[in-house]
Design a protein around this motif. Structure first.
Motif, PDB file in Angstrom:
ATOM      1  N   VAL A 315      -2.342  18.049  18.384  1.00  0.00           N
ATOM      2  CA  VAL A 315      -1.690  17.418  17.587  1.00  0.00           C
ATOM      3  C   VAL A 315      -1.715  16.017  17.382  1.00  0.00           C
ATOM      4  CG1 VAL A 315      -1.452  19.770  16.100  1.00  0.00           C
ATOM      5  CG2 VAL A 315       0.202  18.163  17.268  1.00  0.00           C
ATOM      6  N   ASP A 316      -2.103  15.556  16.252  1.00  0.00           N
ATOM      7  CA  ASP A 316      -1.579  14.148  15.544  1.00  0.00           C
ATOM      8  C   ASP A 316      -0.377  14.361  15.603  1.00  0.00           C
ATOM      9  OD1 ASP A 316      -0.831  11.570  14.414  1.00  0.00           O
ATOM     10  OD2 ASP A 316      -3.284  11.765  12.823  1.00  0.00           O
ATOM     11  N   MET A 317       0.807  13.140  16.533  1.00  0.00           N
ATOM     12  CA  MET A 317       2.302  13.636  16.724  1.00  0.00           C
ATOM     13  C   MET A 317       2.814  13.528  15.434  1.00  0.00           C
ATOM     14  SD  MET A 317       2.940  15.771  18.717  1.00  0.00           S
ATOM     15  CE  MET A 317       4.839  15.892  18.359  1.00  0.00           C
ATOM     16  N   LYS A 318       2.068  12.199  14.306  1.00  0.00           N
ATOM     17  CA  LYS A 318       2.410  11.274  13.187  1.00  0.00           C
ATOM     18  C   LYS A 318       2.919  12.768  11.904  1.00  0.00           C
ATOM     19  CE  LYS A 318       1.746   6.988  14.711  1.00  0.00           C
ATOM     20  NZ  LYS A 318       0.193   5.063  15.038  1.00  0.00           N
ATOM     21  N   SER A 319       1.486  13.326  11.975  1.00  0.00           N
ATOM     22  CA  SER A 319       1.124  13.799  11.008  1.00  0.00           C
ATOM     23  C   SER A 319       0.781  15.188  10.940  1.00  0.00           C
ATOM     24  CB  SER A 319      -0.630  13.196  10.524  1.00  0.00           C
ATOM     25  OG  SER A 319      -1.650  13.859  10.908  1.00  0.00           O
ATOM     26  N   GLY A 320       1.280  15.688  12.706  1.00  0.00           N
ATOM     27  CA  GLY A 320       0.538  17.053  12.972  1.00  0.00           C
ATOM     28  C   GLY A 320      -0.823  17.320  12.138  1.00  0.00           C
ATOM     29  N   ALA A 321      -1.519  16.826  12.508  1.00  0.00           N
ATOM     30  CA  ALA A 321      -3.561  17.605  12.034  1.00  0.00           C
ATOM     31  C   ALA A 321      -3.805  17.618  13.428  1.00  0.00           C
ATOM     32  CB  ALA A 321      -3.985  16.216  11.175  1.00  0.00           C
ATOM     33  N   PRO A 322      -4.655  18.484  13.560  1.00  0.00           N
ATOM     34  CA  PRO A 322      -5.121  19.446  15.104  1.00  0.00           C
ATOM     35  C   PRO A 322      -6.089  18.204  15.170  1.00  0.00           C
ATOM     36  CG  PRO A 322      -5.343  20.850  13.604  1.00  0.00           C
ATOM     37  CD  PRO A 322      -4.591  19.828  12.980  1.00  0.00           C
ATOM     38  N   ALA A 323      -6.123  17.925  16.583  1.00  0.00           N
ATOM     39  CA  ALA A 323      -6.995  16.480  17.166  1.00  0.00           C
ATOM     40  C   ALA A 323      -8.135  16.643  17.832  1.00  0.00           C
ATOM     41  CB  ALA A 323      -6.328  15.373  17.811  1.00  0.00           C
ATOM     42  N   PHE A 324      -9.339  16.471  18.459  1.00  0.00           N
ATOM     43  CA  PHE A 324     -10.385  17.518  19.404  1.00  0.00           C
ATOM     44  C   PHE A 324     -11.064  16.592  19.912  1.00  0.00           C
ATOM     45  CE2 PHE A 324      -9.854  20.504  15.964  1.00  0.00           C
ATOM     46  CZ  PHE A 324      -9.063  21.716  15.868  1.00  0.00           C
ATOM     47  N   GLY A 325     -12.057  16.212  20.632  1.00  0.00           N
ATOM     48  CA  GLY A 325     -12.781  15.612  22.080  1.00  0.00           C
ATOM     49  C   GLY A 325     -11.498  14.289  22.677  1.00  0.00           C
ATOM     50  N   THR A 326     -10.251  14.675  22.696  1.00  0.00           N
ATOM     51  CA  THR A 326      -9.262  13.352  23.056  1.00  0.00           C
ATOM     52  C   THR A 326      -9.465  13.959  24.576  1.00  0.00           C
ATOM     53  OG1 THR A 326      -7.548  15.529  22.602  1.00  0.00           O
ATOM     54  CG2 THR A 326      -7.520  14.076  21.029  1.00  0.00           C
ATOM     55  N   PRO A 327      -8.581  12.082  25.098  1.00  0.00           N
ATOM     56  CA  PRO A 327      -8.608  12.642  26.687  1.00  0.00           C
ATOM     57  C   PRO A 327      -7.900  14.028  27.110  1.00  0.00           C
ATOM     58  CG  PRO A 327      -7.420  10.985  25.631  1.00  0.00           C
ATOM     59  CD  PRO A 327      -8.160  11.491  24.436  1.00  0.00           C
ATOM     60  N   GLU A 328      -6.805  14.395  26.156  1.00  0.00           N
ATOM     61  CA  GLU A 328      -5.978  15.809  26.397  1.00  0.00           C
ATOM     62  C   GLU A 328      -7.156  16.878  26.203  1.00  0.00           C
ATOM     63  OE1 GLU A 328      -3.448  12.052  25.262  1.00  0.00           O
ATOM     64  OE2 GLU A 328      -4.904  13.182  24.649  1.00  0.00           O
ATOM     65  N   TYR A 329      -7.365  16.555  24.907  1.00  0.00           N
ATOM     66  CA  TYR A 329      -7.987  18.217  25.141  1.00  0.00           C
ATOM     67  C   TYR A 329      -9.476  18.095  26.369  1.00  0.00           C
ATOM     68  CZ  TYR A 329     -12.006  21.334  23.307  1.00  0.00           C
ATOM     69  OH  TYR A 329     -12.903  22.046  22.947  1.00  0.00           O
ATOM     70  N   MET A 330      -9.767  17.454  26.870  1.00  0.00           N
ATOM     71  CA  MET A 330     -11.137  16.512  27.588  1.00  0.00           C
ATOM     72  C   MET A 330     -10.484  17.691  29.528  1.00  0.00           C
ATOM     73  SD  MET A 330     -13.285  13.385  27.361  1.00  0.00           S
ATOM     74  CE  MET A 330     -14.252  14.169  28.814  1.00  0.00           C
ATOM     75  N   ARG A 331      -8.977  16.947  29.442  1.00  0.00           N
ATOM     76  CA  ARG A 331      -8.356  17.059  30.777  1.00  0.00           C
ATOM     77  C   ARG A 331      -8.274  19.121  30.775  1.00  0.00           C
ATOM     78  NH1 ARG A 331      -9.983  14.777  34.776  1.00  0.00           N
ATOM     79  NH2 ARG A 331      -8.989  12.735  35.197  1.00  0.00           N
ATOM     80  N   ALA A 332      -8.053  19.250  29.590  1.00  0.00           N
ATOM     81  CA  ALA A 332      -7.325  20.712  29.594  1.00  0.00           C
ATOM     82  C   ALA A 332      -8.061  21.322  29.320  1.00  0.00           C
ATOM     83  CB  ALA A 332      -6.533  20.993  27.530  1.00  0.00           C
ATOM     84  N   THR A 333      -9.592  21.238  28.442  1.00  0.00           N
ATOM     85  CA  THR A 333     -10.698  22.499  29.177  1.00  0.00           C
ATOM     86  C   THR A 333     -10.937  21.837  30.172  1.00  0.00           C
ATOM     87  OG1 THR A 333     -11.762  21.849  26.803  1.00  0.00           O
ATOM     88  CG2 THR A 333     -13.260  22.651  28.933  1.00  0.00           C
ATOM     89  N   GLN A 334     -10.956  20.880  31.663  1.00  0.00           N
ATOM     90  CA  GLN A 334     -11.577  21.175  33.033  1.00  0.00           C
ATOM     91  C   GLN A 334     -10.471  21.800  33.862  1.00  0.00           C
ATOM     92  OE1 GLN A 334     -10.860  17.256  33.792  1.00  0.00           O
ATOM     93  NE2 GLN A 334     -12.808  16.069  32.790  1.00  0.00           N
ATOM     94  N   MET A 335      -8.757  21.534  33.204  1.00  0.00           N
ATOM     95  CA  MET A 335      -8.272  22.467  33.372  1.00  0.00           C
ATOM     96  C   MET A 335      -8.347  23.811  34.100  1.00  0.00           C
ATOM     97  SD  MET A 335      -4.692  19.928  32.170  1.00  0.00           S
ATOM     98  CE  MET A 335      -3.583  20.793  33.027  1.00  0.00           C
ATOM     99  N   THR A 336      -8.329  24.135  32.592  1.00  0.00           N
ATOM    100  CA  THR A 336      -9.215  25.123  32.366  1.00  0.00           C
ATOM    101  C   THR A 336      -9.764  25.950  32.705  1.00  0.00           C
ATOM    102  OG1 THR A 336      -7.519  25.814  30.039  1.00  0.00           O
ATOM    103  CG2 THR A 336      -9.321  27.361  30.628  1.00  0.00           C
ATOM    104  N   GLY A 337     -10.905  25.559  33.465  1.00  0.00           N
ATOM    105  CA  GLY A 337     -12.140  25.509  34.186  1.00  0.00           C
ATOM    106  C   GLY A 337     -11.407  26.544  35.633  1.00  0.00           C
ATOM    107  N   GLN A 338     -10.524  25.429  35.996  1.00  0.00           N
ATOM    108  CA  GLN A 338     -10.785  25.574  37.398  1.00  0.00           C
ATOM    109  C   GLN A 338      -9.840  27.251  37.846  1.00  0.00           C
ATOM    110  OE1 GLN A 338      -7.768  20.866  37.967  1.00  0.00           O
ATOM    111  NE2 GLN A 338      -8.769  22.449  40.903  1.00  0.00           N
ATOM    112  N   MET A 339      -8.397  27.343  35.837  1.00  0.00           N
ATOM    113  CA  MET A 339      -8.271  28.697  36.605  1.00  0.00           C
ATOM    114  C   MET A 339      -9.219  29.599  36.507  1.00  0.00           C
ATOM    115  SD  MET A 339      -4.872  27.199  37.295  1.00  0.00           S
ATOM    116  CE  MET A 339      -4.074  28.644  37.045  1.00  0.00           C
TER     117      MET A 339
END
Length: 520
Positions: A315-339
């Motif tokens: 999320v955007d820690m300033k507003s709480g709005a969801p964010a997508f296509g972020t560096p964190e999203y990309m890494r989380a997707t790659q990590m989940t692929g490993q799992m």
């Protein structure tokens, strides 16, 4: 100024009109195929990291537990020997891993048109349409509006038209002009008649999922036994993060797996809000939520086709709005692929963005999401075309623009690009040209030029002056024109008249019976 609503430009009369007509008529689709991703996956975790996330997920299941609000699920967990306290279910890792091992690593789903069969698992990567936004935006309307059945049907037409879209997810936009009690009947009728690709049922109460399974069965002309002998459709559910599965979604999945249909379990975890702020913590939570449901389904029907999904972003820690296509999203997707590979399960991710209109932000965030799917070894990419505003808007222009990117990804995966035969190395061609000529006119080029490179249908590769003379269309404007042209010339896939009549009769009967119960 957003490039979704570009400034008005002085047009060039007939030349611009002719160029516009020519560009649309030359849409160059790649043929239907099931792309295979042969790239080595990006794996940000080492072996210890994979074990740490696995252990974290198992400890969540063993020590904290998952809330299952579905009474039948609770009774099933009791039968399996899990620790149940009210709605809280704790399950041992040995039992979880025993159940997960029963799930197939790869399976097919065969819709009414067997030529549209898809394979989930292995190296396959498949793309689906946007699903479930309540709102719609296109350049003609020029503003965000509530979705309706016509818009939903038009997006289904795009789903059918584009060969790079392999399955028809949920409602590509919610048709709020149709009452919720019968909405599933109208939209699934449209889906079954306007497309012949793999379809989906929402697990939102027994009536909806049972109705959809019956409509899919009718559309294929199958007996009950033929419908149940192999997957013909799928359902996708989200957990209610953190650590909760609701009543209707688990009910719908149990109904599907008992009839041999596929299930996708996709926790919707947003780091910093519905999950820990650390990405490894968010992934561990997501894995625990997904495995708890998949283990239940394998207990009920060993070998049931299941997919583990990821929707872990921040999320955007300033507003709480969801964010997508972020560096964190990309890494989380790659990590989940490993799992997912660790557990031997096919994986689903998404092509998502937070942008509000089909502009540059929309495309770079979605491209990040789509390439994260490639890098992670994802097998099923949900929301790959048409998604805006974090899933609150569906857009036909964005759909067309996304399909350009998806086609480029599919082209990137074609083996001939990296072929290394003598003809590909082209030593004789290099020798012929030497250091003083060029390769345009030689026979080696002439034999290959038509299919040598990717040919876009939405991108404009002319220089600025030629582009301006032709009317100066911005990308979203070209996409809008392509969308309108596709709808105007759409050809409905064939369906036997008797099957269509049976579908119509089923819809009419279920409407007369009230459809599905609602709260309003």
């Amino acid at each position: 100024m957003s490039d979704a609503v570009p400034p008005k430009r002085r047009r060039s009369g007939g030349r611009a009109a002719n160029a516009a007509k020519r560009l649309t008529s030359e849409i160059n689709q790649m043929p239907w195929r099931l792309p295979i991703n042969k790239d080595r996956p990006t794996e940000p975790l080492d072996g210890d990291g994979v074990q740490a996330i696995h252990d974290g997920a198992m400890r969540i299941l063993e020590e904290i537990g998952i809330e299952f609000l579905n009474e039948e699920a609770v009774e099933l967990f009791k039968q399996a020997g899990c620790k149940v306290d009210g709605t809280n279910v704790k399950m041992g890792r040995d039992w979880v891993m025993e159940m997960i091992a029963k799930a197939p690593e790869q399976f097919d789903i065969t819709p009414r048109n067997p030529d549209r069969k898809i394979t989930l698992g292995g190296g396959h990567i498949l793309f689906g349409n946007v699903s479930s936004p309540p709102n719609y935006f296109d350049l003609e309307i020029g503003k965000k509006v509530s979705g309706n059945r016509k818009q939903c049907a038009d997006l289904l037409r795009l789903t059918q038209y584009f060969n790079c879209i392999h399955f028809a997810g949920g409602y590509p936009v919610e048709p709020v002009d149709v009452h919720a009690s019968v909405r599933h009947l109208d939209v699934v009728f449209d889906k079954m008649t306007l497309t012949d690709k793999v379809g989906h049922a929402y697990s939102l109460g027994k009536e909806r999922v049972e109705d959809v399974m019956e409509m899919v069965r009718i559309s294929g002309g199958w007996t009950d036994e033929e419908f149940q002998e192999k997957p013909r459709m799928y359902t996708n559910i989200n957990s209610t993060s953190p650590l909760k599965h609701d009543v209707p979604m688990i009910d719908g999945c149990l109904r599907c797996v008992r009839r041999g249909q596929a299930v996708v379990v996709t926790p919707f975890t947003l780091a910093g809000a519905m999950a820990p702020v650390t990405m490894s913590g968010a992934v561990a939570l997501s894995i625990a939520e997904a495995l708890s449901a998949i283990a239940l389904f394998q207990y009920v029907r060993p070998g049931a086709p299941c997919v583990i999904g990821t929707f872990t972003s921040n999320v955007d820690m300033k507003s709480g709005a969801p964010a997508f296509g972020t560096p964190e999203y990309m890494r989380a997707t790659q990590m989940t692929g490993q799992m997912a590979r660790f557990y031997g399960l096919p994986m689903r991710s998404s092509g998502v963005c937070a942008a509000n209109v089909p502009d540059g932000q929309a495309m770079w965030e979605t491209s990040n999401s789509l390439w994260a799917a490639v890098q992670s070894g994802t097998n099923m990419v949900y929301h790959a075309a048409g998604w805006l505003e974090g899933g609150l808007i569906a857009s036909p222009e964005k759909f067309v623009m996304d399909c350009e990117v998806i086609q480029m990804i599919q082209r990137y995966m074609e083996p001939q690009i990296t072929a290394t035969t003598p003809a590909d190395i082209a030593f004789d061609a290099v020798k012929e040209v030497g250091s003083k000529g060029h390769f345009f006119g030689i026979q080696h080029t002439q034999d290959r030029y038509e299919n040598a490179f990717y040919a876009p249908f939405a991108s404009d590769w002319r220089n600025f002056e030629a582009w301006e003379i032709a009317g100066g269309e911005w990308t979203a404007q070209r996409a809008h024109r392509i969308f309108k042209d596709i709808i105007a010339n759409f050809e409905t896939p064939p369906m036997d008249a008797a099957i269509r009549s049976e579908l119509e009769d089923f819809v009419a009967r279920r409407k007369s019976e009230g459809g599905a119960p609602t709260d309003f």
